[in-house]
Design a protein around this motif. Structure first.
Motif, PDB file in Angstrom:
ATOM      1  N   PHE A  67       1.008  -0.959   0.227  1.00  0.00           N
ATOM      2  CA  PHE A  67      -0.144   0.096   0.139  1.00  0.00           C
ATOM      3  C   PHE A  67       0.818   0.941  -0.043  1.00  0.00           C
ATOM      4  N   ALA A  98      -6.797  -0.354   5.168  1.00  0.00           N
ATOM      5  CA  ALA A  98      -6.069   0.185   4.863  1.00  0.00           C
ATOM      6  C   ALA A  98      -6.247   2.144   5.493  1.00  0.00           C
ATOM      7  N   THR A  99      -5.232   2.157   6.514  1.00  0.00           N
ATOM      8  CA  THR A  99      -5.273   4.064   6.290  1.00  0.00           C
ATOM      9  C   THR A  99      -3.514   4.051   5.930  1.00  0.00           C
ATOM     10  N   TYR A 146     -10.385   1.358   2.337  1.00  0.00           N
ATOM     11  CA  TYR A 146      -9.057   2.448   3.041  1.00  0.00           C
ATOM     12  C   TYR A 146      -9.468   4.204   3.715  1.00  0.00           C
TER      13      TYR A 146
END
Length: 106
Positions: free
Chosen positions: A24, A57-58, A95
């Motif tokens: 990512f 996901a951040t 995300y």
């Protein structure tokens, strides 16, 4: 240890497919390369972490604005490019994004 974002596997409930946060980060870097309103330098920082036990996901981006760039337009440009990359590569992964842009001092 590398953290993973887990994708739900429809075939077997006991099998969990994990994608590394490094992947990512790479995707965010590629999205940032396409942004001409954000300056990439040694102070640019992209942090990727997970949320909700590896389900989200951040992204946190800290960078400088390019000369004479509008902060809101730069954020929108990065979000658009990141959204395109995420939809293309990881369609089913949710995300969140946090963008902090610092105005460049002359």
């Amino acid at each position: 240890m590398t953290k993973y974002v887990f994708v739900n596997n429809i075939r077997k409930s006991s099998v969990r497919l994990g994608i590394s946060t490094k992947v990512f980060k790479f995707l965010a870097e590629k999205a940032l390369d396409k942004c001409d309103l954000i300056e990439v330098d040694k102070d640019t920082d992209i942090l990727v972490s997970t949320k909700n036990n590896g389900k989200i996901a951040t992204f946190k981006l800290t960078s400088k604005l390019a000369n004479n760039a509008n902060k809101d337009e730069a954020k929108q440009q990065f979000l658009e490019h990141l959204g395109n990359v995420m939809n293309f590569m990881c369609d089913s992964i949710p995300y969140e994004v946090s963008v902090k842009l610092v105005e460049k001092k002359a």
